[in-house]
Structure formats: structure tokens, C-alpha cells
Design a protein around this motif. Sequence first.
Motif, PDB file in Angstrom:
ATOM      1  N   UNK A  49       0.825  -1.212   0.000  1.00 13.55           N
ATOM      2  CA  UNK A  49       0.000   0.000   0.000  1.00 13.55           C
ATOM      3  C   UNK A  49       0.854   1.255   0.000  1.00 13.55           C
ATOM      4  N   UNK A  50       1.856   1.295   0.877  1.00 12.02           N
ATOM      5  CA  UNK A  50       2.704   2.488   0.996  1.00 12.02           C
ATOM      6  C   UNK A  50       3.517   2.743  -0.275  1.00 12.02           C
ATOM      7  N   UNK A  51       4.080   1.690  -0.859  1.00 13.33           N
ATOM      8  CA  UNK A  51       4.869   1.881  -2.079  1.00 13.33           C
ATOM      9  C   UNK A  51       3.990   2.424  -3.204  1.00 13.33           C
ATOM     10  N   UNK A  52       2.732   1.990  -3.212  1.00 13.97           N
ATOM     11  CA  UNK A  52       1.808   2.474  -4.230  1.00 13.97           C
ATOM     12  C   UNK A  52       1.451   3.939  -3.975  1.00 13.97           C
ATOM     13  N   UNK A  53       1.135   4.270  -2.706  1.00 16.66           N
ATOM     14  CA  UNK A  53       0.753   5.649  -2.351  1.00 16.66           C
ATOM     15  C   UNK A  53       1.909   6.626  -2.539  1.00 16.66           C
ATOM     16  N   UNK A  54       3.109   6.229  -2.099  1.00 12.40           N
ATOM     17  CA  UNK A  54       4.238   7.166  -2.063  1.00 12.40           C
ATOM     18  C   UNK A  54       4.986   7.266  -3.381  1.00 12.40           C
ATOM     19  N   UNK A  55       5.006   6.170  -4.150  1.00 13.06           N
ATOM     20  CA  UNK A  55       5.875   6.124  -5.333  1.00 13.06           C
ATOM     21  C   UNK A  55       5.175   5.670  -6.606  1.00 13.06           C
ATOM     22  N   UNK A  56       3.875   5.397  -6.510  1.00 13.61           N
ATOM     23  CA  UNK A  56       3.138   4.914  -7.670  1.00 13.61           C
ATOM     24  C   UNK A  56       3.621   3.547  -8.127  1.00 13.61           C
ATOM     25  N   UNK A  57       4.181   2.781  -7.191  1.00 14.40           N
ATOM     26  CA  UNK A  57       4.779   1.497  -7.513  1.00 14.40           C
ATOM     27  C   UNK A  57       3.798   0.379  -7.188  1.00 14.40           C
ATOM     28  N   UNK A  58       3.501  -0.440  -8.176  1.00  9.77           N
ATOM     29  CA  UNK A  58       2.630  -1.592  -7.934  1.00  9.77           C
ATOM     30  C   UNK A  58       3.521  -2.820  -7.820  1.00  9.77           C
ATOM     31  N   UNK A  59       3.593  -3.400  -6.639  1.00 10.60           N
ATOM     32  CA  UNK A  59       4.401  -4.612  -6.483  1.00 10.60           C
ATOM     33  C   UNK A  59       3.522  -5.773  -6.065  1.00 10.60           C
ATOM     34  N   UNK A  60       3.952  -6.947  -6.437  1.00 14.03           N
ATOM     35  CA  UNK A  60       3.300  -8.176  -6.025  1.00 14.03           C
ATOM     36  C   UNK A  60       3.869  -8.508  -4.646  1.00 14.03           C
ATOM     37  N   UNK A  61       3.018  -8.797  -3.663  1.00 13.57           N
ATOM     38  CA  UNK A  61       3.536  -9.129  -2.328  1.00 13.57           C
ATOM     39  C   UNK A  61       4.589 -10.240  -2.369  1.00 13.57           C
ATOM     40  N   UNK A  62       4.490 -11.135  -3.349  1.00 11.48           N
ATOM     41  CA  UNK A  62       5.467 -12.220  -3.468  1.00 11.48           C
ATOM     42  C   UNK A  62       6.847 -11.714  -3.882  1.00 11.48           C
ATOM     43  N   UNK A  63       6.920 -10.483  -4.404  1.00  9.40           N
ATOM     44  CA  UNK A  63       8.200  -9.889  -4.789  1.00  9.40           C
ATOM     45  C   UNK A  63       8.990  -9.426  -3.573  1.00  9.40           C
ATOM     46  N   UNK A  64       8.289  -9.224  -2.460  1.00  6.99           N
ATOM     47  CA  UNK A  64       8.931  -8.670  -1.266  1.00  6.99           C
ATOM     48  C   UNK A  64       9.559  -9.793  -0.447  1.00  6.99           C
ATOM     49  N   UNK A  65      10.880  -9.715  -0.247  1.00  5.92           N
ATOM     50  CA  UNK A  65      11.590 -10.743   0.527  1.00  5.92           C
ATOM     51  C   UNK A  65      11.873 -10.195   1.926  1.00  5.92           C
ATOM     52  N   UNK A  66      11.363 -10.864   2.935  1.00  5.52           N
ATOM     53  CA  UNK A  66      11.498 -10.381   4.319  1.00  5.52           C
ATOM     54  C   UNK A  66      12.948 -10.476   4.788  1.00  5.52           C
ATOM     55  N   UNK A  67      13.465  -9.366   5.309  1.00  9.96           N
ATOM     56  CA  UNK A  67      14.854  -9.330   5.775  1.00  9.96           C
ATOM     57  C   UNK A  67      14.984  -9.308   7.296  1.00  9.96           C
ATOM     58  N   UNK A  68      13.876  -9.014   7.984  1.00 13.48           N
ATOM     59  CA  UNK A  68      13.950  -8.994   9.442  1.00 13.48           C
ATOM     60  C   UNK A  68      13.377  -7.718  10.031  1.00 13.48           C
ATOM     61  N   UNK A  69      13.423  -7.665  11.356  1.00 12.56           N
ATOM     62  CA  UNK A  69      12.898  -6.504  12.079  1.00 12.56           C
ATOM     63  C   UNK A  69      14.067  -5.696  12.630  1.00 12.56           C
ATOM     64  N   UNK A  70      14.003  -4.390  12.420  1.00 11.91           N
ATOM     65  CA  UNK A  70      15.074  -3.490  12.836  1.00 11.91           C
ATOM     66  C   UNK A  70      14.479  -2.326  13.614  1.00 11.91           C
ATOM     67  N   UNK A  71      15.181  -1.891  14.660  1.00  8.93           N
ATOM     68  CA  UNK A  71      14.695  -0.770  15.465  1.00  8.93           C
ATOM     69  C   UNK A  71      15.779   0.293  15.613  1.00  8.93           C
TER      70      UNK A  71
END
Length: 137
Positions: A49-71
Amino acid sequence: MANIIRIAAALLIDPQGRTLLVRKHGTEAFMQPGGKIDAGETPVQALVRELHEELGLAIDPDQARYLGQFSAPAANEPGFVVQAELFRVDSAATVTPAAEIEEVQWLAADQTATLPLAPLTRDLILPLYREAVSAPH
């Protein structure tokens, strides 16, 4: 207990191996594209949702590779800690700053960032990115 802002963020990488940093209106620090995770959303849904709102980028959720949680301390909200669910997204699509994004900047792995960076980006994500793109495939 610290005030925590939960976000989904993208380590967005183009075919040249550069990563995208964005700066929001009225702020100085560059950071990964992404944003707050809404109630009832999974991190990857928030990312799409954010990539679409902020950058007009349509990505498939399967394209996103989880790298971990960072704080890290939040760049724009003093006293807050940002907790990012980070995903790597490889995309050749053109990005167009929209919504609250004022400026975008592509950064190569061997390029020193002279831009002001959010603590999370500077201390955690860029080192991870440099390691990822310089690692033998």
C-alpha cells in the motif's frame, strides 16, 4: 516502555543495484520508502500500500523478501523508536514521488551518502544493503 512506531519498509533495489531513499515533506532525513502498518494489516500489505501511495509502484507481495525486524530512534518523532519490518524489493519500475514524499534519491552501494539520513537507514539498513549487493551471488 518506549513509544514505538511500527512500520513496513522497503530496501528497494533497481537493476543497477542502487537503492532508493525518500524524504518526506517538511523533513530533512532520507529513509527507506514505506510507512506505518495500519490495524489489521500485515507488514507486507502495508508495504504494498505504501509503495503504491508514495511512489506509484505496484508490487506483487510475493516480490517482497522479508529481511527482518530493525529498530532505531525515529528520525522525525523525538522520543519515539521506529520498529521496521524490512523487505527487499527488486524493481525496474519508474518511481514517481507522491503523497507525502518530496524527494527521492537513488544511492549506489559504493556511494557515500552525503544526505542527512534517518538513524535506521544510516546505522542498520545501508550497512545491510552494502553487504547484500557486494556479496557474491
